[in-house]
Design an enzyme around this catalytic site. Sequence first.
Site, PDB file in Angstrom:
ATOM      1  N   ALA A   2       7.584  16.255  11.934  1.00 34.24           N
ATOM      2  CA  ALA A   2       7.715  15.523  13.204  1.00 34.24           C
ATOM      3  C   ALA A   2       6.524  14.594  13.396  1.00 34.24           C
ATOM      4  O   ALA A   2       5.387  15.057  13.494  1.00 34.24           O
ATOM      5  CB  ALA A   2       7.790  16.516  14.358  1.00 34.24           C
ATOM      6  N   ALA A   3       6.788  13.297  13.427  1.00 34.98           N
ATOM      7  CA  ALA A   3       5.704  12.325  13.582  1.00 34.98           C
ATOM      8  C   ALA A   3       6.315  10.953  13.816  1.00 34.98           C
ATOM      9  O   ALA A   3       7.493  10.736  13.552  1.00 34.98           O
ATOM     10  CB  ALA A   3       4.848  12.275  12.321  1.00 34.98           C
ATOM     11  N   ILE A   8      13.573  12.782   6.230  1.00 35.48           N
ATOM     12  CA  ILE A   8      13.043  13.640   5.156  1.00 35.48           C
ATOM     13  C   ILE A   8      13.209  15.107   5.544  1.00 35.48           C
ATOM     14  O   ILE A   8      13.614  15.942   4.725  1.00 35.48           O
ATOM     15  CB  ILE A   8      11.578  13.270   4.854  1.00 35.48           C
ATOM     16  CG1 ILE A   8      11.505  11.792   4.440  1.00 35.48           C
ATOM     17  CG2 ILE A   8      11.011  14.163   3.756  1.00 35.48           C
ATOM     18  CD1 ILE A   8      10.118  11.231   4.277  1.00 35.48           C
ATOM     19  N   ARG A  41       6.318  -1.326  -4.775  1.00 34.05           N
ATOM     20  CA  ARG A  41       6.218   0.016  -4.203  1.00 34.05           C
ATOM     21  C   ARG A  41       6.747   1.048  -5.197  1.00 34.05           C
ATOM     22  O   ARG A  41       7.507   0.716  -6.104  1.00 34.05           O
ATOM     23  CB  ARG A  41       7.061   0.118  -2.911  1.00 34.05           C
ATOM     24  CG  ARG A  41       6.565  -0.747  -1.773  1.00 34.05           C
ATOM     25  CD  ARG A  41       5.293  -0.179  -1.170  1.00 34.05           C
ATOM     26  NE  ARG A  41       4.788  -0.987  -0.087  1.00 34.05           N
ATOM     27  CZ  ARG A  41       3.937  -2.013  -0.225  1.00 34.05           C
ATOM     28  NH1 ARG A  41       3.521  -2.373  -1.422  1.00 34.05           N
ATOM     29  NH2 ARG A  41       3.498  -2.663   0.830  1.00 34.05           N
ATOM     30  N   ASP A  67       0.693  -4.963   4.899  1.00 33.72           N
ATOM     31  CA  ASP A  67       1.363  -4.585   3.646  1.00 33.72           C
ATOM     32  C   ASP A  67       0.450  -4.797   2.437  1.00 33.72           C
ATOM     33  O   ASP A  67       0.169  -5.939   2.068  1.00 33.72           O
ATOM     34  CB  ASP A  67       2.611  -5.460   3.421  1.00 33.72           C
ATOM     35  CG  ASP A  67       3.861  -4.866   4.018  1.00 33.72           C
ATOM     36  OD1 ASP A  67       3.848  -3.675   4.372  1.00 33.72           O
ATOM     37  OD2 ASP A  67       4.856  -5.607   4.119  1.00 33.72           O
ATOM     38  N   ILE A  98      12.713 -11.254   3.063  1.00 33.81           N
ATOM     39  CA  ILE A  98      11.662 -10.816   2.126  1.00 33.81           C
ATOM     40  C   ILE A  98      10.329 -11.180   2.763  1.00 33.81           C
ATOM     41  O   ILE A  98      10.064 -12.364   3.022  1.00 33.81           O
ATOM     42  CB  ILE A  98      11.788 -11.503   0.753  1.00 33.81           C
ATOM     43  CG1 ILE A  98      13.123 -11.153   0.109  1.00 33.81           C
ATOM     44  CG2 ILE A  98      10.631 -11.090  -0.154  1.00 33.81           C
ATOM     45  CD1 ILE A  98      13.286 -11.704  -1.307  1.00 33.81           C
ATOM     46  N   ASN A 106       7.161   5.762  -1.289  1.00 35.60           N
ATOM     47  CA  ASN A 106       8.337   5.275  -0.539  1.00 35.60           C
ATOM     48  C   ASN A 106       9.560   6.169  -0.730  1.00 35.60           C
ATOM     49  O   ASN A 106      10.250   6.061  -1.754  1.00 35.60           O
ATOM     50  CB  ASN A 106       8.641   3.838  -0.944  1.00 35.60           C
ATOM     51  CG  ASN A 106       7.606   2.882  -0.380  1.00 35.60           C
ATOM     52  OD1 ASN A 106       6.418   3.002  -0.663  1.00 35.60           O
ATOM     53  ND2 ASN A 106       8.037   1.953   0.454  1.00 35.60           N
ATOM     54  N   HIS A 146      12.989  -0.303   7.070  1.00 35.44           N
ATOM     55  CA  HIS A 146      12.795  -0.055   5.636  1.00 35.44           C
ATOM     56  C   HIS A 146      13.690  -0.936   4.768  1.00 35.44           C
ATOM     57  O   HIS A 146      14.794  -1.301   5.166  1.00 35.44           O
ATOM     58  CB  HIS A 146      13.028   1.423   5.315  1.00 35.44           C
ATOM     59  CG  HIS A 146      12.005   2.304   5.952  1.00 35.44           C
ATOM     60  ND1 HIS A 146      12.249   3.003   7.107  1.00 35.44           N
ATOM     61  CD2 HIS A 146      10.716   2.545   5.631  1.00 35.44           C
ATOM     62  CE1 HIS A 146      11.154   3.658   7.457  1.00 35.44           C
ATOM     63  NE2 HIS A 146      10.200   3.387   6.577  1.00 35.44           N
ATOM     64  N   TYR A 183      -1.311   4.367  12.105  1.00 35.13           N
ATOM     65  CA  TYR A 183      -0.429   5.366  11.496  1.00 35.13           C
ATOM     66  C   TYR A 183      -1.166   6.101  10.366  1.00 35.13           C
ATOM     67  O   TYR A 183      -1.267   7.335  10.366  1.00 35.13           O
ATOM     68  CB  TYR A 183       0.848   4.693  10.968  1.00 35.13           C
ATOM     69  CG  TYR A 183       1.645   5.565  10.037  1.00 35.13           C
ATOM     70  CD1 TYR A 183       2.094   6.814  10.457  1.00 35.13           C
ATOM     71  CD2 TYR A 183       1.942   5.153   8.738  1.00 35.13           C
ATOM     72  CE1 TYR A 183       2.815   7.628   9.595  1.00 35.13           C
ATOM     73  CE2 TYR A 183       2.663   5.953   7.879  1.00 35.13           C
ATOM     74  CZ  TYR A 183       3.088   7.194   8.309  1.00 35.13           C
ATOM     75  OH  TYR A 183       3.797   8.012   7.453  1.00 35.13           O
TER      76      TYR A 183
HETATM   77  N1  UDP Z   1      10.331  -5.372   3.083  1.00 36.69           N
HETATM   78  C1  UDP Z   1      10.990  -6.589   3.074  1.00 36.69           C
HETATM   79  N2  UDP Z   1      12.066  -6.767   3.909  1.00 36.69           N
HETATM   80  C2  UDP Z   1      12.517  -5.769   4.746  1.00 36.69           C
HETATM   81  C3  UDP Z   1      11.837  -4.539   4.759  1.00 36.69           C
HETATM   82  C4  UDP Z   1      10.751  -4.379   3.922  1.00 36.69           C
HETATM   83  O1  UDP Z   1      10.617  -7.498   2.330  1.00 36.69           O
HETATM   84  O2  UDP Z   1      13.499  -5.986   5.489  1.00 36.69           O
HETATM   85  C5  UDP Z   1       9.212  -5.163   2.168  1.00 36.69           C
HETATM   86  C6  UDP Z   1       7.934  -4.719   2.836  1.00 36.69           C
HETATM   87  O3  UDP Z   1       7.176  -5.842   3.226  1.00 36.69           O
HETATM   88  C7  UDP Z   1       7.272  -3.896   1.731  1.00 36.69           C
HETATM   89  C8  UDP Z   1       8.450  -3.291   0.967  1.00 36.69           C
HETATM   90  O4  UDP Z   1       9.588  -4.097   1.308  1.00 36.69           O
HETATM   91  O5  UDP Z   1       6.573  -4.748   0.843  1.00 36.69           O
HETATM   92  C9  UDP Z   1       8.755  -1.864   1.368  1.00 36.69           C
HETATM   93  O6  UDP Z   1       8.790  -1.810   2.774  1.00 36.69           O
HETATM   94  P1  UDP Z   1       9.309  -0.543   3.567  1.00 36.69           P
HETATM   95  O7  UDP Z   1       9.247  -0.893   5.031  1.00 36.69           O
HETATM   96  O8  UDP Z   1      10.629  -0.107   3.035  1.00 36.69           O
HETATM   97  O9  UDP Z   1       8.265   0.592   3.224  1.00 36.69           O
HETATM   98  P2  UDP Z   1       6.641   0.628   3.346  1.00 36.69           P
HETATM   99  O10 UDP Z   1       6.131   0.310   1.973  1.00 36.69           O
HETATM  100  O11 UDP Z   1       6.224  -0.350   4.380  1.00 36.69           O
HETATM  101  O12 UDP Z   1       6.380   2.044   3.736  1.00 36.69           O
END
Ligand code: UDP
Length: 323
Positions: free
Chosen positions: A74-75, A12, A219, A279, A205, A170, A187, A141
């Site tokens: 930065a984090a 970002i 999301r 999640d 998934i 996101n 991600h 976090y």
């Molecule tokens: N997700 C998934 N498979 C992956 C990565 C993420 O199913 O390989 C799902 C995750 O469980 C969440 C959504 O996709 O429901 C978005 O995840 P991401 O890590 O991109 O962002 P977050 O919402 O955790 O910041």
Amino acid sequence: MKILVTGGAGYIGSICVEQLLDLGHEVIVFDNFTEGHKNAIDPRAHLIVGELQHRDSIGAALTDMKPDAVMHFAANALVGESMQNPSKYFRNNVYGGMNLLDGMIENGVKRFVFSSTCATFGPPERVPIDESLPQRPINPYGESKLMFEKILRWYDEIHGLKFVSLRYFNAAGATEKYGEDHRCETHLIPNVLKVALGQKSHVEIYGTDYETPDGTCIRDYIHIVDLAQAHLLALEAKESAFYNLGTGGGTSVREVIAACEKVTGKKIPVVEKPRRPGDPPRLIASSAKIQRDLGWKPKFQSIEKIVESAWAWHVKHPQGYRD
Ligand code: UDP
């Protein structure tokens, strides 16, 4: 303006740096390269390799550069890792950030834009999530970012620091030159695109039994350029404030994968796995406040447009930044 950007070599941060430079600002990137990439830094920016954990390192950068404002990216930002190693998160995100704030106060720098997160809310009582909802993070976090938000409030009251804290939902997508390349990619969108590039056999998934229409998590994906735009507006803000930042739309994991199939023209094999701890089923932002106060408006409302920009970048950089 002269702006010091911590974490300007990250996903970002690097795109905000590019947008700031395009507008004619002078930019100093401060980064330790634990997460960021040298090739992600726009060559027009000045670079300081430094460490927020060392008060003298960031202090000297502020004294030498005397910026008008600081943008702080930065984090550490991985929920799962924070559940394994909370110390890393509190040290970097809270203590490191405080060294930055103290250096700013010592050098009379009073304008600050903070990269916060919807993870400060935890599972919401309702969606869309507006700023009035209680913040109850469920991982270190989110807690570290909430702690820093609270510190900001007091630095404003006591030191007159003017801040804007942007709680991203996101972040996704890319510009022509800069995109998403994490050393450890967790991600969804980049992982799906790696399958389309033939670098992974399938995407997992995480959870198909959520109470959502297709059983997968929903999301609010916001294009990185829209997000950067909010930072530019935040620089001009008159009052300190906290803002939620998303498009207000919700996209499920399966819908993201379908959009990626459409954009790339490739079939994406999936493997259904259990839920990923921490999640929440549905995270959608209300961005009414920032729209009202700062006139922010997202330009990218469709997941396909967001994925298109990410795909174009990944096709050009199949191995990422290579540094
Ligand atoms: N997700 C998934 N498979 C992956 C990565 C993420 O199913 O390989 C799902 C995750 O469980 C969440 C959504 O996709 O429901 C978005 O995840 P991401 O890590 O991109 O962002 P977050 O919402 O955790 O910041």
